[in-house]
Structure formats: C-alpha cells, structure tokens
Design a protein around this motif. Structure first.
Motif, PDB file in Angstrom:
ATOM      1  N   GLN A 187       3.714  -0.357  12.552  1.00 35.68           N
ATOM      2  CA  GLN A 187       3.744  -0.157  11.108  1.00 35.68           C
ATOM      3  C   GLN A 187       4.981  -0.798  10.488  1.00 35.68           C
ATOM      4  N   ILE A 188       6.122  -0.646  11.159  1.00 33.86           N
ATOM      5  CA  ILE A 188       7.368  -1.202  10.633  1.00 33.86           C
ATOM      6  C   ILE A 188       7.294  -2.725  10.584  1.00 33.86           C
ATOM      7  N   ILE A 189       6.867  -3.329  11.683  1.00 37.44           N
ATOM      8  CA  ILE A 189       6.782  -4.787  11.733  1.00 37.44           C
ATOM      9  C   ILE A 189       5.721  -5.294  10.767  1.00 37.44           C
ATOM     10  N   GLY A 190       4.636  -4.531  10.613  1.00 38.72           N
ATOM     11  CA  GLY A 190       3.614  -4.899   9.633  1.00 38.72           C
ATOM     12  C   GLY A 190       4.171  -4.908   8.216  1.00 38.72           C
ATOM     13  N   ALA A 191       5.004  -3.925   7.886  1.00 33.24           N
ATOM     14  CA  ALA A 191       5.613  -3.875   6.557  1.00 33.24           C
ATOM     15  C   ALA A 191       6.555  -5.062   6.349  1.00 33.24           C
ATOM     16  N   ILE A 192       7.305  -5.418   7.371  1.00 38.52           N
ATOM     17  CA  ILE A 192       8.226  -6.555   7.257  1.00 38.52           C
ATOM     18  C   ILE A 192       7.438  -7.857   7.087  1.00 38.52           C
ATOM     19  N   LYS A 193       6.343  -7.988   7.826  1.00 35.37           N
ATOM     20  CA  LYS A 193       5.512  -9.190   7.685  1.00 35.37           C
ATOM     21  C   LYS A 193       4.864  -9.272   6.305  1.00 35.37           C
ATOM     22  N   GLN A 194       4.504  -8.117   5.731  1.00 37.16           N
ATOM     23  CA  GLN A 194       3.982  -8.106   4.361  1.00 37.16           C
ATOM     24  C   GLN A 194       5.027  -8.646   3.403  1.00 37.16           C
ATOM     25  N   HIS A 195       6.263  -8.221   3.589  1.00 34.40           N
ATOM     26  CA  HIS A 195       7.345  -8.682   2.717  1.00 34.40           C
ATOM     27  C   HIS A 195       7.555 -10.188   2.874  1.00 34.40           C
ATOM     28  N   GLU A 196       7.490 -10.661   4.116  1.00 33.89           N
ATOM     29  CA  GLU A 196       7.659 -12.095   4.358  1.00 33.89           C
ATOM     30  C   GLU A 196       6.524 -12.903   3.742  1.00 33.89           C
ATOM     31  N   SER A 197       5.349 -12.289   3.617  1.00 36.34           N
ATOM     32  CA  SER A 197       4.219 -13.010   3.028  1.00 36.34           C
ATOM     33  C   SER A 197       4.228 -12.979   1.506  1.00 36.34           C
ATOM     34  N   GLY A 198       5.178 -12.250   0.913  1.00 39.54           N
ATOM     35  CA  GLY A 198       5.310 -12.307  -0.534  1.00 39.54           C
ATOM     36  C   GLY A 198       5.131 -10.996  -1.275  1.00 39.54           C
ATOM     37  N   VAL A 199       4.827  -9.915  -0.594  1.00 44.45           N
ATOM     38  CA  VAL A 199       4.674  -8.623  -1.262  1.00 44.45           C
ATOM     39  C   VAL A 199       6.060  -8.082  -1.607  1.00 44.45           C
ATOM     40  N   LYS A 200       6.188  -7.494  -2.785  1.00 42.02           N
ATOM     41  CA  LYS A 200       7.479  -6.983  -3.233  1.00 42.02           C
ATOM     42  C   LYS A 200       7.884  -5.751  -2.432  1.00 42.02           C
ATOM     43  N   VAL A 201       9.193  -5.593  -2.274  1.00 41.36           N
ATOM     44  CA  VAL A 201       9.740  -4.474  -1.529  1.00 41.36           C
ATOM     45  C   VAL A 201       9.359  -3.149  -2.192  1.00 41.36           C
ATOM     46  N   ASP A 202       9.390  -3.105  -3.517  1.00 46.12           N
ATOM     47  CA  ASP A 202       9.020  -1.880  -4.231  1.00 46.12           C
ATOM     48  C   ASP A 202       7.606  -1.437  -3.893  1.00 46.12           C
ATOM     49  N   ASP A 203       6.678  -2.385  -3.837  1.00 46.20           N
ATOM     50  CA  ASP A 203       5.290  -2.051  -3.530  1.00 46.20           C
ATOM     51  C   ASP A 203       5.140  -1.518  -2.102  1.00 46.20           C
ATOM     52  N   ILE A 204       5.837  -2.137  -1.170  1.00 42.71           N
ATOM     53  CA  ILE A 204       5.775  -1.696   0.222  1.00 42.71           C
ATOM     54  C   ILE A 204       6.369  -0.295   0.362  1.00 42.71           C
ATOM     55  N   CYS A 205       7.503  -0.071  -0.299  1.00 42.02           N
ATOM     56  CA  CYS A 205       8.156   1.233  -0.224  1.00 42.02           C
ATOM     57  C   CYS A 205       7.287   2.320  -0.849  1.00 42.02           C
ATOM     58  N   ARG A 206       6.638   2.012  -1.926  1.00 41.91           N
ATOM     59  CA  ARG A 206       5.748   2.974  -2.580  1.00 41.91           C
ATOM     60  C   ARG A 206       4.548   3.271  -1.684  1.00 41.91           C
ATOM     61  N   GLN A 207       4.025   2.254  -1.047  1.00 40.26           N
ATOM     62  CA  GLN A 207       2.859   2.413  -0.175  1.00 40.26           C
ATOM     63  C   GLN A 207       3.198   3.285   1.039  1.00 40.26           C
ATOM     64  N   LEU A 208       4.358   3.065   1.645  1.00 40.66           N
ATOM     65  CA  LEU A 208       4.754   3.811   2.840  1.00 40.66           C
ATOM     66  C   LEU A 208       5.524   5.090   2.526  1.00 40.66           C
ATOM     67  N   ASN A 209       5.865   5.277   1.249  1.00 39.69           N
ATOM     68  CA  ASN A 209       6.621   6.451   0.806  1.00 39.69           C
ATOM     69  C   ASN A 209       7.997   6.501   1.489  1.00 39.69           C
ATOM     70  N   ILE A 210       8.712   5.378   1.419  1.00 40.35           N
ATOM     71  CA  ILE A 210      10.061   5.279   1.973  1.00 40.35           C
ATOM     72  C   ILE A 210      10.992   4.739   0.896  1.00 40.35           C
TER      73      ILE A 210
END
Length: 88
Positions: free
Chosen positions: A10-33
C-alpha cells in the motif's frame, strides 16, 4: 483513535501514484494519513519495489535481534568484571 498500519504494498502503491502525477493531498485524503506521514514514507520507500521493501523489513528485524543479543552479552561481561574485580 486506533492507529492503522499499512502494508509495504500500500505504501509503495501510494508513492507510485504520486510519481504518476496524483497530488499528495488526494493521496493523503484517500488513505486518511497526514502529509508528514506520506513524506516520511517517501523518504524511506522511494525507489523501492515491494520485494525490496519486504527484504528491508526483514533485515531491520534481524539487526534489532542482533543488537539485543550484543547488548545482553556486553552487560553480562560487565557484570562478570565487577564480580571478579572486587577484593575479597
């Protein structure tokens, strides 16, 4: 609040999402972190694959066990020196 643990996948998937262009805010909201948690993850797991992350975790646990054994042995040696150095 119960602390939720995330797997390496899950952690590496979130980092790869960020590398592909997804904003950090969106990832943090999705994972609740928090953003701080995400950046800590990124500093630790950036550039790793899932298998490498699992191996890293295994090595860290093995290292902790070895440190514990070394500390116990040093404590034992110090106790023996104290006992043997006392004058009768």
């Amino acid at each position: 609040m119960k602390k939720k643990r995330y797997t390496e996948e899950q952690i590496i998937g979130a980092i790869k999402q960020h590398e592909s262009g997804v904003k950090v805010d969106d990832i943090c909201r999705q994972l609740n972190i928090s953003q701080g948690t995400f950046y800590n993850w990124r500093s630790k797991y950036a550039g790793l694959e899932v298998s490498e992350a699992k191996r890293l975790k295994e090595l860290e646990s093995e290292n902790a066990k070895l440190k514990k054994l070394l500390a116990e042995k040093l404590l034992e040696n110090e106790a023996m020196k104290d006992v043997l150095s006392k004058k009768w």
